[in-house]
Write a protein that holds these residues in place. Structure first.
Motif: not given
Length: 525
Positions: A83-85, A246-252
């Motif tokens: 979902y971040g992608f 989830w927002f922190v994981g957006l870096i990936s």
């Protein structure tokens, strides 16, 4: 070169066009360069297909999903990755469309800082233009360093996989980083004349490699359940809030979409740049986003035990997943080698974009030693000094990895902050102009009425991405796990501002006006 005996202006224009066609310089390009008051100094070797190849291979989106997913896996697992992608893909599409519109207005190697100078109020245009150029230059050099670092450390991961007695040392990774840098320099200089054709070949490898990774994962690897992939949130990082994690994981998911402004910095090497560059940017994000989402889903379904994969001695969870899928050292090594080759090839483009950004900013006297860095070799029509400068700076940054991986990662994470802020500034100024109803001189590629909503979505998503790129990947925070990028970004900003206050403001006055090309004069190439 003088044209004797020509009696009409039409004859002169026709003759000049014939000369320019020798180096791929069309009438449209001639008009664009005259509009920006710039001289043509490069051969225009790129067309749409070769530029698309360059950008698609340089972004390396599906490849980056595999080697940069670590933060997403810690902060939610597959749910954050997929979902971040999708979130970052929408952000990239709107941002790419916004940049494409400006690239059509002013197709110049300066890119973002040049557009800021055009769009900003006169009172602020010089400073905003300079700071945008500073961030863009830092971002691209950091991106180059990140690319060759991933190449080097993935090779180390193969050593760990195949030779249990191998002792992982950071300085080994730095030496391998240097080797990848040398390959980049060779391709950008010795093979500069055929560089566009090399990128066309790399695009084929980019697509063939995608199939070579996707098919074994889809056919051979054990599969998880749809609920574990699309609905189960696994927070290994320790945050108390799933939303925050989830927002922190957006870096990936942001890293795979770095570099779609690359065609902008090659604009002065592209035929019919005002239309080709925008379409290359948009088509690249569409193509790479599709491939990247497929890899996101396939990788998420084939994960084994998440904590075990994350703690792989190779340093990369995807190598562990490859081994779990093939149950073969040889098979997983081949799959990893494909990624290493493609990331190294992507770094060819990183160096090309970084050097053109550096050269353009130096041409406009935005950097120290601008007179030296703005030189274009007349024999090769390449900015050789800027190429070597970016290489040296990247190598120096690589040395930091020997002392501290945390400090090195903080520097390469400047990629997101530096480049995204350089995107955000001209897009924000475009929003202001649209809100005020001010006249905007669009190029042949325009968003029309969709411009305001597209710009607004882009700006909002960029702000979110920049803010969370400074967050630590997990808690509790230690000196090793701390995300030092905020400190590095602040420090590099202060260094730039100090230079600007002492020297830069005296010599930088925005994009300079070069001597216009005289009809009947051959470009000095």
């Amino acid at each position: 070169m003088a044209f004797d005996g020509l009696e009409t202006t039409a004859d002169v224009i026709e003759k000049v066009s014939d000369v320019f066609d020798i180096v791929g310089f069309t009438k449209a390009d001639e008009a664009d360069m005259a509009k920006q008051n710039k001289q043509q100094q490069f051969h225009r070797r790129f067309n749409f297909l070769t530029l698309l190849s360059f950008t698609a291979a340089t972004m390396a989106t599906w490849e980056a999903v595999l080697f940069s997913n670590n933060t997403a896996m810690y902060n939610g697992g597959p749910v954050t990755l997929i979902y971040g992608f999708i979130f970052c893909w929408i952000s990239a599409l709107t941002t790419a469309a916004s940049l494409a519109e400006m690239a059509s207005m002013a197709p110049t190697s300066g890119g973002q800082y040049h557009w800021v100078s055009m769009l900003a109020p006169p009172r602020y245009s010089i400073f905003l233009s300079w700071i945008t150029g500073w961030f863009a230059t830092l971002g691209w050099i950091a991106n180059l360093t990140a690319g060759v670092w991933f190449s080097g450390t993935m090779i180390q991961g193969l050593f760990v996989l195949n030779y249990p007695s191998y002792v992982y040392e950071r300085w080994h990774g730095t030496l391998l980083l240097f080797a990848a840098l040398l390959c980049c320099v060779a391709v950008n200089t010795l093979l500069g004349r055929i560089f566009p054709h090399i990128e066309g070949f790399v695009l084929l490898l980019h697509i063939a490699g995608f199939l070579a990774i996707l098919i074994p994962l889809a056919v051979m690897a054990p599969k998880g359940s749809p609920s574990s992939v699309f609905a189960q949130f696994t927070d290994v990082a320790g945050w108390n809030s799933n939303g925050l994690a989830w927002f922190v994981g957006l870096i990936s998911s942001n890293l795979p979409f770095i570099g779609y402004d690359g065609p902008c910095h090659l604009a002065e090497e592209v035929r019919n740049a005002s239309t080709v560059v925008p379409w290359a940017i948009i088509c690249t994000v569409l193509l790479n986003g599709t491939l990247g989402l497929a890899i996101c889903i396939a990788f998420s379904f084939t994960l084994g035990d998440l904590p075990t994969d994350l703690m792989s001695a190779t340093g990369y969870d995807f190598i562990q997943v490859f081994f779990g899928a093939t149950n073969s050292h040889a098979g997983s090594s081949v799959m990893t080698a494909i990624l290493i080759a493609l990331v190294t090839c992507a770094s060819f483009g990183f160096l090309a974009s970084a050097s053109r950004q550096t050269w353009a900013f130096a041409r406009d006297k935005g950097l120290p030693f601008s007179g030296f860095l703005s030189y274009v070799d007349k024999r090769t029509a390449l900015p050789l000094r800027s190429i070597f400068f970016c290489t040296v700076i990247s190598a120096v940054i690589g040395l930091i990895n020997i002392g501290s991986t945390a400090a090195f990662n903080a520097i390469v994470s400047l990629t997101i902050a530096g480049l995204f802020i350089s995107y955000l500034t001209p897009i924000g100024l475009m929003i202001v102009k649209r809100v005020k109803g001010e006249t905007i001189e669009f190029g042949p590629w325009s968003l029309g009425r969709a411009g305001f909503p597209v710009n607004t979505i882009s700006a909002g998503s960029l702000i979110i991405s920049v803010i969370f790129s400074f967050f630590p990947p997990s808690i509790p925070v230690t000196l090793v796990t701390m995300n030092w990028s905020c400190l590095m970004w602040g420090g590099s900003t202060l260094i730039g501002l100090a230079y600007y206050a002492v020297r830069g403001r005296k010599i930088y006055h925005g994009p300079i006006v070069e001597r216009p090309i005289i009809m009947g004069e051959k470009p000095d190439l």
